[in-house]
Scaffold this motif. Structure first.
Motif, PDB file in Angstrom:
ATOM      1  N   GLN A 132       0.821  -1.223   0.000  1.00  0.00           N
ATOM      2  CA  GLN A 132       0.000   0.000   0.000  1.00  0.00           C
ATOM      3  C   GLN A 132       0.848   1.264   0.000  1.00  0.00           C
ATOM      4  OE1 GLN A 132      -3.198   0.061   2.828  1.00  0.00           O
ATOM      5  NE2 GLN A 132      -3.829   2.113   2.282  1.00  0.00           N
ATOM      6  N   GLU A 133       1.965   1.243   0.714  1.00  0.00           N
ATOM      7  CA  GLU A 133       2.828   2.424   0.765  1.00  0.00           C
ATOM      8  C   GLU A 133       3.434   2.712  -0.613  1.00  0.00           C
ATOM      9  OE1 GLU A 133       4.259   5.723   2.613  1.00  0.00           O
ATOM     10  OE2 GLU A 133       2.939   4.215   3.510  1.00  0.00           O
ATOM     11  N   PHE A 134       3.878   1.672  -1.316  1.00  0.00           N
ATOM     12  CA  PHE A 134       4.394   1.865  -2.672  1.00  0.00           C
ATOM     13  C   PHE A 134       3.297   2.419  -3.581  1.00  0.00           C
ATOM     14  CE2 PHE A 134       5.041   0.637  -7.034  1.00  0.00           C
ATOM     15  CZ  PHE A 134       6.380   0.915  -7.268  1.00  0.00           C
ATOM     16  N   ARG A 135       2.115   1.844  -3.484  1.00  0.00           N
ATOM     17  CA  ARG A 135       1.011   2.292  -4.348  1.00  0.00           C
ATOM     18  C   ARG A 135       0.653   3.753  -4.078  1.00  0.00           C
ATOM     19  NH1 ARG A 135      -1.627  -2.841  -2.628  1.00  0.00           N
ATOM     20  NH2 ARG A 135      -3.086  -1.501  -1.482  1.00  0.00           N
ATOM     21  N   ALA A 136       0.653   4.136  -2.797  1.00  0.00           N
ATOM     22  CA  ALA A 136       0.286   5.511  -2.448  1.00  0.00           C
ATOM     23  C   ALA A 136       1.380   6.491  -2.858  1.00  0.00           C
ATOM     24  CB  ALA A 136       0.012   5.613  -0.956  1.00  0.00           C
ATOM     25  N   GLN A 137       2.631   6.203  -2.463  1.00  0.00           N
ATOM     26  CA  GLN A 137       3.739   7.115  -2.764  1.00  0.00           C
ATOM     27  C   GLN A 137       4.067   7.154  -4.248  1.00  0.00           C
ATOM     28  OE1 GLN A 137       7.514   6.899  -0.702  1.00  0.00           O
ATOM     29  NE2 GLN A 137       6.509   6.238   1.178  1.00  0.00           N
ATOM     30  N   GLY A 138       4.138   5.979  -4.841  1.00  0.00           N
ATOM     31  CA  GLY A 138       4.614   5.903  -6.213  1.00  0.00           C
ATOM     32  C   GLY A 138       3.581   6.214  -7.267  1.00  0.00           C
ATOM     33  N   LEU A 139       2.329   5.850  -6.991  1.00  0.00           N
ATOM     34  CA  LEU A 139       1.293   5.963  -8.015  1.00  0.00           C
ATOM     35  C   LEU A 139       0.120   6.854  -7.621  1.00  0.00           C
ATOM     36  CD1 LEU A 139       1.223   2.164  -8.948  1.00  0.00           C
ATOM     37  CD2 LEU A 139       2.353   4.002 -10.232  1.00  0.00           C
ATOM     38  N   GLY A 140       0.103   7.286  -6.354  1.00  0.00           N
ATOM     39  CA  GLY A 140      -0.988   8.148  -5.905  1.00  0.00           C
ATOM     40  C   GLY A 140      -2.313   7.431  -5.742  1.00  0.00           C
ATOM     41  N   LEU A 141      -2.272   6.127  -5.493  1.00  0.00           N
ATOM     42  CA  LEU A 141      -3.509   5.363  -5.345  1.00  0.00           C
ATOM     43  C   LEU A 141      -4.139   5.632  -3.986  1.00  0.00           C
ATOM     44  CD1 LEU A 141      -2.338   3.991  -7.851  1.00  0.00           C
ATOM     45  CD2 LEU A 141      -3.046   1.801  -6.902  1.00  0.00           C
ATOM     46  N   THR A 142      -5.456   5.531  -3.936  1.00  0.00           N
ATOM     47  CA  THR A 142      -6.181   5.640  -2.675  1.00  0.00           C
ATOM     48  C   THR A 142      -6.075   4.306  -1.937  1.00  0.00           C
ATOM     49  OG1 THR A 142      -8.277   4.824  -3.552  1.00  0.00           O
ATOM     50  CG2 THR A 142      -7.833   7.193  -3.808  1.00  0.00           C
ATOM     51  N   PRO A 143      -6.399   4.278  -0.648  1.00  0.00           N
ATOM     52  CA  PRO A 143      -6.337   3.005   0.091  1.00  0.00           C
ATOM     53  C   PRO A 143      -7.236   1.918  -0.487  1.00  0.00           C
ATOM     54  CG  PRO A 143      -6.445   4.841   1.622  1.00  0.00           C
ATOM     55  CD  PRO A 143      -6.674   5.412   0.250  1.00  0.00           C
ATOM     56  N   GLU A 144      -8.315   2.303  -1.174  1.00  0.00           N
ATOM     57  CA  GLU A 144      -9.241   1.321  -1.741  1.00  0.00           C
ATOM     58  C   GLU A 144      -8.728   0.741  -3.065  1.00  0.00           C
ATOM     59  OE1 GLU A 144     -10.239   4.533  -0.938  1.00  0.00           O
ATOM     60  OE2 GLU A 144     -10.872   3.903   1.073  1.00  0.00           O
ATOM     61  N   GLU A 145      -7.749   1.396  -3.670  1.00  0.00           N
ATOM     62  CA  GLU A 145      -7.274   0.972  -4.984  1.00  0.00           C
ATOM     63  C   GLU A 145      -6.084   0.023  -4.857  1.00  0.00           C
ATOM     64  OE1 GLU A 145      -8.311   4.605  -7.981  1.00  0.00           O
ATOM     65  OE2 GLU A 145      -6.582   4.911  -6.664  1.00  0.00           O
ATOM     66  N   THR A 146      -5.971  -0.871  -5.828  1.00  0.00           N
ATOM     67  CA  THR A 146      -4.840  -1.788  -5.902  1.00  0.00           C
ATOM     68  C   THR A 146      -4.321  -1.826  -7.337  1.00  0.00           C
ATOM     69  OG1 THR A 146      -6.306  -3.675  -6.303  1.00  0.00           O
ATOM     70  CG2 THR A 146      -5.684  -3.254  -4.008  1.00  0.00           C
ATOM     71  N   VAL A 147      -3.174  -2.452  -7.505  1.00  0.00           N
ATOM     72  CA  VAL A 147      -2.627  -2.633  -8.851  1.00  0.00           C
ATOM     73  C   VAL A 147      -3.027  -4.023  -9.334  1.00  0.00           C
ATOM     74  CG1 VAL A 147      -0.537  -2.823 -10.250  1.00  0.00           C
ATOM     75  CG2 VAL A 147      -0.679  -1.070  -8.467  1.00  0.00           C
ATOM     76  N   ALA A 148      -3.845  -4.061 -10.373  1.00  0.00           N
ATOM     77  CA  ALA A 148      -4.219  -5.351 -10.960  1.00  0.00           C
ATOM     78  C   ALA A 148      -3.054  -5.920 -11.750  1.00  0.00           C
ATOM     79  CB  ALA A 148      -5.441  -5.191 -11.856  1.00  0.00           C
ATOM     80  N   GLY A 149      -2.242  -5.055 -12.308  1.00  0.00           N
ATOM     81  CA  GLY A 149      -1.081  -5.533 -13.046  1.00  0.00           C
ATOM     82  C   GLY A 149      -0.271  -4.396 -13.611  1.00  0.00           C
ATOM     83  N   PHE A 150       1.025  -4.648 -13.738  1.00  0.00           N
ATOM     84  CA  PHE A 150       1.924  -3.765 -14.479  1.00  0.00           C
ATOM     85  C   PHE A 150       2.115  -4.411 -15.853  1.00  0.00           C
ATOM     86  CE2 PHE A 150       3.492  -2.848 -10.072  1.00  0.00           C
ATOM     87  CZ  PHE A 150       3.193  -1.491 -10.049  1.00  0.00           C
ATOM     88  N   ILE A 151       1.598  -3.770 -16.892  1.00  0.00           N
ATOM     89  CA  ILE A 151       1.685  -4.313 -18.241  1.00  0.00           C
ATOM     90  C   ILE A 151       2.875  -3.657 -18.943  1.00  0.00           C
ATOM     91  CG2 ILE A 151       0.463  -4.811 -20.373  1.00  0.00           C
ATOM     92  CD1 ILE A 151      -0.872  -5.912 -17.751  1.00  0.00           C
ATOM     93  N   HIS A 152       3.912  -4.454 -19.176  1.00  0.00           N
ATOM     94  CA  HIS A 152       5.116  -3.978 -19.856  1.00  0.00           C
ATOM     95  C   HIS A 152       4.915  -4.075 -21.359  1.00  0.00           C
ATOM     96  CE1 HIS A 152       8.068  -4.092 -16.350  1.00  0.00           C
ATOM     97  NE2 HIS A 152       6.918  -4.530 -15.834  1.00  0.00           N
ATOM     98  N   LEU A 153       5.261  -3.002 -22.064  1.00  0.00           N
ATOM     99  CA  LEU A 153       5.101  -2.938 -23.508  1.00  0.00           C
ATOM    100  C   LEU A 153       6.428  -2.567 -24.158  1.00  0.00           C
ATOM    101  CD1 LEU A 153       1.790  -0.836 -23.620  1.00  0.00           C
ATOM    102  CD2 LEU A 153       2.004  -3.335 -23.760  1.00  0.00           C
ATOM    103  N   GLY A 154       6.728  -3.174 -25.287  1.00  0.00           N
ATOM    104  CA  GLY A 154       7.949  -2.828 -26.006  1.00  0.00           C
ATOM    105  C   GLY A 154       8.104  -3.685 -27.244  1.00  0.00           C
ATOM    106  N   THR A 155       9.274  -3.588 -27.837  1.00  0.00           N
ATOM    107  CA  THR A 155       9.595  -4.386 -29.010  1.00  0.00           C
ATOM    108  C   THR A 155      10.184  -5.709 -28.546  1.00  0.00           C
ATOM    109  OG1 THR A 155       9.966  -2.432 -30.371  1.00  0.00           O
ATOM    110  CG2 THR A 155      11.005  -4.476 -31.108  1.00  0.00           C
ATOM    111  N   GLU A 156       9.724  -6.765 -29.165  1.00  0.00           N
ATOM    112  CA  GLU A 156      10.175  -8.091 -28.794  1.00  0.00           C
ATOM    113  C   GLU A 156      11.672  -8.237 -29.058  1.00  0.00           C
ATOM    114  OE1 GLU A 156       7.820 -11.916 -29.645  1.00  0.00           O
ATOM    115  OE2 GLU A 156       9.156 -11.691 -31.352  1.00  0.00           O
ATOM    116  N   GLY A 157      12.428  -8.580 -27.991  1.00  0.00           N
ATOM    117  CA  GLY A 157      13.862  -8.761 -28.141  1.00  0.00           C
ATOM    118  C   GLY A 157      14.264 -10.200 -28.377  1.00  0.00           C
ATOM    119  N   ALA A 158      13.403 -11.131 -28.011  1.00  0.00           N
ATOM    120  CA  ALA A 158      13.683 -12.561 -28.190  1.00  0.00           C
ATOM    121  C   ALA A 158      12.357 -13.304 -28.178  1.00  0.00           C
ATOM    122  CB  ALA A 158      14.582 -13.077 -27.079  1.00  0.00           C
ATOM    123  N   VAL A 159      12.288 -14.363 -28.962  1.00  0.00           N
ATOM    124  CA  VAL A 159      11.072 -15.180 -29.002  1.00  0.00           C
ATOM    125  C   VAL A 159      11.241 -16.317 -27.997  1.00  0.00           C
ATOM    126  CG1 VAL A 159       9.569 -16.621 -30.407  1.00  0.00           C
ATOM    127  CG2 VAL A 159      10.675 -14.614 -31.413  1.00  0.00           C
TER     128      VAL A 159
END
Length: 197
Positions: free
Chosen positions: A152-179
């Motif tokens: 919760q502390e990371f979510r609040a400090q880093g992302l500004g989330l409220t106590p009721e909010e959570t991170v469902a996922g961090f979706i990383h996007l980019g160019t494929e470097g390896a298959v």
């Protein structure tokens, strides 16, 4: 009155879904999708099951200095929490080596009709929809969480989330470097019951 017709099959979509494979975040490289591309992917991801049309999720697109800041915070929080140093290093690297991450925030709405669990499931559906949309558009994508998503502390400090909010996922996007090689898949026959009475 118009005639009701069945949907036309889309074999290319079925083949994409049948063979889809997440790309490990650590293999994603520049170039990363630009703002207009990410915005289009988010529009696609938002077309997800959402009982009651509550939109119980939102997006935070993280790039450049935000990723460096979150890498520092993940390291500090992991150390403060006494987490294994290897896990802390892995969490730091997940932000340090990234170029574009979408934090999908589960943001439940007050509702007498729609349980919070259903709202959380909708946020998870958005994560998968975003991964699939990105890959269908030719980008590499990966859905991660880790201890930072649950702190919760990371979510609040880093992302500004409220106590009721959570991170469902961090979706990383980019160019494929390896298959990556495919991995063993579930035996759906062993996981399925067919009930007719």
């Amino acid at each position: 009155m118009s005639e009701i017709r069945p949907l036309s099959p889309l074999p290319q979509v079925l083949e994409f879904l049948r063979t889809r494979r997440s790309r490990p975040a650590k293999t994603l490289r520049a170039p990363y999708p630009d703002r207009a591309t990410v915005a289009e992917l988010l529009e696609i991801a938002a077309r997800t099951p959402d009982h009651g049309k509550l939109e119980p999720w939102r997006f935070i697109v993280l790039t450049q200095g935000a990723l460096t800041r979150l890498a520092d915070l993940a390291e500090a929080r992991g150390t403060d929490l006494g987490i294994d140093p290897d896990k802390v290093a892995k969490a730091r690297a997940s932000f340090d080596t990234a170029g574009c991450i979408v934090a999908v925030v589960a943001s439940p709405k007050p509702s007498e009709k729609i349980p919070q669990l259903e709202q959380t499931l909708s946020a998870g559906a958005v994560c998968l929809a975003l991964v699939n949309a990105a890959q269908a558009a030719g980008w590499g994508a990966n859905w991660l969480s880790g201890f930072a998503a649950h702190d919760q502390e990371f979510r609040a400090q880093g992302l500004g989330l409220t106590p009721e909010e959570t991170v469902a996922g961090f979706i990383h996007l980019g160019t494929e470097g390896a298959v990556p090689p495919d991995r063993p898949r579930p035996d759906t026959a062993a996981l399925t019951d067919w009930v007719s009475t």
